[in-house]
Write a protein that holds these residues in place. Structure first.
Motif, PDB file in Angstrom:
ATOM      1  N   GLU A   2      21.535 -16.602  44.555  1.00  0.00           N
ATOM      2  CA  GLU A   2      21.739 -17.985  44.142  1.00  0.00           C
ATOM      3  C   GLU A   2      21.591 -18.116  42.625  1.00  0.00           C
ATOM      4  O   GLU A   2      20.822 -17.402  41.999  1.00  0.00           O
ATOM      5  CB  GLU A   2      20.658 -18.835  44.830  1.00  0.00           C
ATOM      6  CG  GLU A   2      20.806 -20.308  44.662  1.00  0.00           C
ATOM      7  CD  GLU A   2      21.878 -20.890  45.556  1.00  0.00           C
ATOM      8  OE1 GLU A   2      22.401 -21.938  45.167  1.00  0.00           O
ATOM      9  OE2 GLU A   2      22.193 -20.323  46.600  1.00  0.00           O
ATOM     10  N   ALA A   3      22.333 -19.054  42.046  1.00  0.00           N
ATOM     11  CA  ALA A   3      22.165 -19.402  40.631  1.00  0.00           C
ATOM     12  C   ALA A   3      21.285 -20.632  40.572  1.00  0.00           C
ATOM     13  O   ALA A   3      21.545 -21.626  41.241  1.00  0.00           O
ATOM     14  CB  ALA A   3      23.507 -19.688  39.981  1.00  0.00           C
ATOM     15  N   GLY A   4      20.215 -20.554  39.790  1.00  0.00           N
ATOM     16  CA  GLY A   4      19.284 -21.673  39.724  1.00  0.00           C
ATOM     17  C   GLY A   4      18.922 -22.014  38.297  1.00  0.00           C
ATOM     18  O   GLY A   4      18.909 -21.168  37.415  1.00  0.00           O
ATOM     19  N   TYR A   6      15.873 -23.295  36.031  1.00  0.00           N
ATOM     20  CA  TYR A   6      14.415 -23.297  36.136  1.00  0.00           C
ATOM     21  C   TYR A   6      13.821 -23.974  34.910  1.00  0.00           C
ATOM     22  O   TYR A   6      14.263 -23.769  33.788  1.00  0.00           O
ATOM     23  CB  TYR A   6      13.856 -21.868  36.223  1.00  0.00           C
ATOM     24  CG  TYR A   6      12.351 -21.872  36.124  1.00  0.00           C
ATOM     25  CD1 TYR A   6      11.585 -22.230  37.216  1.00  0.00           C
ATOM     26  CD2 TYR A   6      11.714 -21.581  34.937  1.00  0.00           C
ATOM     27  CE1 TYR A   6      10.211 -22.294  37.125  1.00  0.00           C
ATOM     28  CE2 TYR A   6      10.339 -21.635  34.833  1.00  0.00           C
ATOM     29  CZ  TYR A   6       9.594 -21.989  35.925  1.00  0.00           C
ATOM     30  OH  TYR A   6       8.229 -22.071  35.827  1.00  0.00           O
ATOM     31  N   VAL A  24      12.730 -24.746  40.616  1.00  0.00           N
ATOM     32  CA  VAL A  24      14.056 -24.137  40.615  1.00  0.00           C
ATOM     33  C   VAL A  24      15.008 -25.150  41.234  1.00  0.00           C
ATOM     34  O   VAL A  24      14.750 -25.672  42.316  1.00  0.00           O
ATOM     35  CB  VAL A  24      14.080 -22.827  41.443  1.00  0.00           C
ATOM     36  CG1 VAL A  24      15.482 -22.248  41.481  1.00  0.00           C
ATOM     37  CG2 VAL A  24      13.105 -21.824  40.877  1.00  0.00           C
ATOM     38  N   ASP A  26      19.063 -25.926  42.301  1.00  0.00           N
ATOM     39  CA  ASP A  26      20.369 -25.343  42.589  1.00  0.00           C
ATOM     40  C   ASP A  26      21.381 -25.892  41.585  1.00  0.00           C
ATOM     41  O   ASP A  26      21.529 -27.099  41.434  1.00  0.00           O
ATOM     42  CB  ASP A  26      20.797 -25.696  44.013  1.00  0.00           C
ATOM     43  CG  ASP A  26      22.082 -24.992  44.432  1.00  0.00           C
ATOM     44  OD1 ASP A  26      22.989 -24.835  43.596  1.00  0.00           O
ATOM     45  OD2 ASP A  26      22.167 -24.589  45.597  1.00  0.00           O
ATOM     46  N   TRP A  89       9.767 -16.797  42.068  1.00  0.00           N
ATOM     47  CA  TRP A  89      10.670 -15.661  42.264  1.00  0.00           C
ATOM     48  C   TRP A  89      10.115 -14.687  43.301  1.00  0.00           C
ATOM     49  O   TRP A  89      10.864 -14.142  44.091  1.00  0.00           O
ATOM     50  CB  TRP A  89      10.938 -14.951  40.933  1.00  0.00           C
ATOM     51  CG  TRP A  89      12.246 -15.349  40.342  1.00  0.00           C
ATOM     52  CD1 TRP A  89      13.370 -14.588  40.309  1.00  0.00           C
ATOM     53  CD2 TRP A  89      12.592 -16.584  39.719  1.00  0.00           C
ATOM     54  NE1 TRP A  89      14.390 -15.279  39.695  1.00  0.00           N
ATOM     55  CE2 TRP A  89      13.934 -16.504  39.320  1.00  0.00           C
ATOM     56  CE3 TRP A  89      11.896 -17.763  39.454  1.00  0.00           C
ATOM     57  CZ2 TRP A  89      14.596 -17.543  38.682  1.00  0.00           C
ATOM     58  CZ3 TRP A  89      12.543 -18.798  38.817  1.00  0.00           C
ATOM     59  CH2 TRP A  89      13.874 -18.680  38.447  1.00  0.00           C
ATOM     60  N   SER A  92      10.760 -16.206  46.882  1.00  0.00           N
ATOM     61  CA  SER A  92      12.089 -16.737  47.200  1.00  0.00           C
ATOM     62  C   SER A  92      12.740 -16.044  48.395  1.00  0.00           C
ATOM     63  O   SER A  92      13.327 -16.701  49.249  1.00  0.00           O
ATOM     64  CB  SER A  92      13.005 -16.657  45.981  1.00  0.00           C
ATOM     65  OG  SER A  92      13.270 -15.307  45.644  1.00  0.00           O
ATOM     66  N   LEU A  98      16.518 -16.266  49.864  1.00  0.00           N
ATOM     67  CA  LEU A  98      17.342 -16.415  48.664  1.00  0.00           C
ATOM     68  C   LEU A  98      16.779 -15.558  47.546  1.00  0.00           C
ATOM     69  O   LEU A  98      15.571 -15.369  47.451  1.00  0.00           O
ATOM     70  CB  LEU A  98      17.327 -17.859  48.156  1.00  0.00           C
ATOM     71  CG  LEU A  98      18.043 -18.929  48.945  1.00  0.00           C
ATOM     72  CD1 LEU A  98      17.780 -20.284  48.297  1.00  0.00           C
ATOM     73  CD2 LEU A  98      19.522 -18.671  48.980  1.00  0.00           C
ATOM     74  N   TYR A 100      17.147 -15.532  43.309  1.00  0.00           N
ATOM     75  CA  TYR A 100      17.712 -16.228  42.156  1.00  0.00           C
ATOM     76  C   TYR A 100      18.105 -15.170  41.129  1.00  0.00           C
ATOM     77  O   TYR A 100      17.252 -14.573  40.493  1.00  0.00           O
ATOM     78  CB  TYR A 100      16.699 -17.189  41.551  1.00  0.00           C
ATOM     79  CG  TYR A 100      15.966 -18.047  42.553  1.00  0.00           C
ATOM     80  CD1 TYR A 100      16.653 -18.791  43.505  1.00  0.00           C
ATOM     81  CD2 TYR A 100      14.586 -18.113  42.559  1.00  0.00           C
ATOM     82  CE1 TYR A 100      15.986 -19.576  44.422  1.00  0.00           C
ATOM     83  CE2 TYR A 100      13.903 -18.902  43.462  1.00  0.00           C
ATOM     84  CZ  TYR A 100      14.607 -19.629  44.395  1.00  0.00           C
ATOM     85  OH  TYR A 100      13.929 -20.405  45.292  1.00  0.00           O
ATOM     86  N   ILE A 103      19.708 -17.338  35.985  1.00  0.00           N
ATOM     87  CA  ILE A 103      18.740 -18.368  35.621  1.00  0.00           C
ATOM     88  C   ILE A 103      19.291 -19.147  34.431  1.00  0.00           C
ATOM     89  O   ILE A 103      19.662 -18.564  33.416  1.00  0.00           O
ATOM     90  CB  ILE A 103      17.349 -17.757  35.314  1.00  0.00           C
ATOM     91  CG1 ILE A 103      16.349 -18.835  34.902  1.00  0.00           C
ATOM     92  CG2 ILE A 103      17.430 -16.678  34.273  1.00  0.00           C
ATOM     93  CD1 ILE A 103      14.940 -18.332  34.727  1.00  0.00           C
ATOM     94  N   ILE A 127      18.323  -9.979  36.845  1.00  0.00           N
ATOM     95  CA  ILE A 127      18.296 -11.431  36.687  1.00  0.00           C
ATOM     96  C   ILE A 127      18.964 -11.752  35.363  1.00  0.00           C
ATOM     97  O   ILE A 127      18.488 -11.365  34.306  1.00  0.00           O
ATOM     98  CB  ILE A 127      16.849 -11.964  36.720  1.00  0.00           C
ATOM     99  CG1 ILE A 127      16.207 -11.642  38.066  1.00  0.00           C
ATOM    100  CG2 ILE A 127      16.829 -13.466  36.452  1.00  0.00           C
ATOM    101  CD1 ILE A 127      14.731 -11.929  38.125  1.00  0.00           C
TER     102      ILE A 127
END
Length: 154
Positions: A2-4, A6, A24, A26, A89, A92, A98, A100, A103, A127
């Motif tokens: 997933e792209a989050g 933060y 975090v 979405d 993290w 997650s 999920l 991430y 970021i 990441i």
């Protein structure tokens, strides 16, 4: 994966606040995926603990040990944003299935570096850090204002 986005925040500005939050979000939906509250203060420790230490010092250590087991509110020391990110993290995959991997940040490099050093996922998963355009613009405007101010002082 997933792209989050933060970010972390303190209850008050400066380094005097006892409460902080890291979350975090979405990138696609704008919904909060996970958050972690941070506290450097416990009211029970400050009141009952102080009284116990003063009035019944022989029982204080046993009381404090039991209090920590039952849930003392103090849950971190150090840099709040970095510590909250590490917690989020690490959990997650277990909590949400999920990871991430992208970021979106506000220019702060400490958190990204700490997460890369932590390697919360498989070694081959990197990441990646993406810069938020709004924060880059704010930084540019701030730097431009500083340069103008510097020129004005000369």
């Amino acid at each position: 994966m997933e792209a989050g986005s933060y970010d972390g925040s303190w209850m008050t500005l400066g380094h005097t606040s006892h409460m902080g939050l890291g979350c975090v979000i979405d990138v696609m939906t704008g919904l909060v995926i996970d958050h972690h509250m941070m506290s450097t203060f416990c009211h029970t420790c400050a009141t009952t603990g102080a009284w116990m230490k003063d009035q019944q010092p022989a029982r204080f250590d046993a009381w404090m040990e039991e209090h920590r087991r039952q849930g003392c509110d103090i849950n971190f020391e150090g840099s709040s944003e970095v510590e909250a990110a590490k917690v989020l993290w690490r959990r997650s995959i277990q909590r949400y299935s999920l990871g991430y991997i992208d970021i979106l940040r506000d220019g702060d490099v400490k958190t990204h570096k700490a997460l890369c050093d932590l390697q919360p996922y498989e070694a081959k998963v990197r990441i990646e850090k993406e810069e938020c355009i709004n924060h880059m613009g704010e930084t540019y405007r701030y730097c431009s204002a500083q340069r103008c101010l510097y020129r004005f002082k000369e």
